[in-house]
Motif scaffolding. Sequence first.
Motif, PDB file in Angstrom:
ATOM      1  N   LYS A   1       0.781  -1.041  -0.186  1.00 21.66           N
ATOM      2  CA  LYS A   1       0.218  -0.265  -0.069  1.00 21.66           C
ATOM      3  C   LYS A   1       1.035   1.194  -0.163  1.00 21.66           C
ATOM      4  N   LYS A   2       0.411   2.245  -0.187  1.00 29.43           N
ATOM      5  CA  LYS A   2       0.939   3.343  -0.970  1.00 29.43           C
ATOM      6  C   LYS A   2       0.625   4.161   1.350  1.00 29.43           C
ATOM      7  N   ASP A   3       0.231   4.175   1.399  1.00 35.63           N
ATOM      8  CA  ASP A   3       0.005   4.888   2.742  1.00 35.63           C
ATOM      9  C   ASP A   3      -0.264   3.998   3.934  1.00 35.63           C
ATOM     10  N   ARG A   4       0.924   3.449   3.464  1.00 36.79           N
ATOM     11  CA  ARG A   4       1.697   2.506   4.828  1.00 36.79           C
ATOM     12  C   ARG A   4       2.904   3.082   6.040  1.00 36.79           C
ATOM     13  N   ASP A   5       2.447   2.939   7.041  1.00 34.55           N
ATOM     14  CA  ASP A   5       3.300   3.004   8.803  1.00 34.55           C
ATOM     15  C   ASP A   5       4.062   2.021   8.769  1.00 34.55           C
TER      16      ASP A   5
END
Length: 140
Positions: free
Chosen positions: A101-105
Amino acid sequence: MRWLLLVYRIPRQPTAGRVFVWRKLKQLGAIAVQDAVWVLPNTPRTLEQFQWLAAEITELKGEAVLWQADQIDATSEQALVEKFQEPVLAEYEAIVAALKKKDRDLVALSKQFQQAQAKDYFASELGKKTRARLLDAGQR
């Protein structure tokens, strides 16, 4: 293969003690083979963890006995190993999916990886691949 068995009895009230013990067992990745009989692979770390938990059970006015055991039936042993591996592999797969995913933490995923790795008693290949992907994602 050698195993550790924790057999315990704890008072029903207050329930907080029972919940504490159950959560600790789950955190360690222990598998219940009976109601109050839990198993972990026998390693220095798991032995120490079960010894601490047994002491905490005693402090909660319960009783705990720690056993070291050998498994005699190889078929049952493989089934037990798979019970340990299934949840850990699922955690690794979730981390790999989240890495896409692009918004990974990455901090949260690294923590999740460390928690999964602590329960990966059989050093799975997926764990090694997940670690490599995390490291790669951190370098980008």
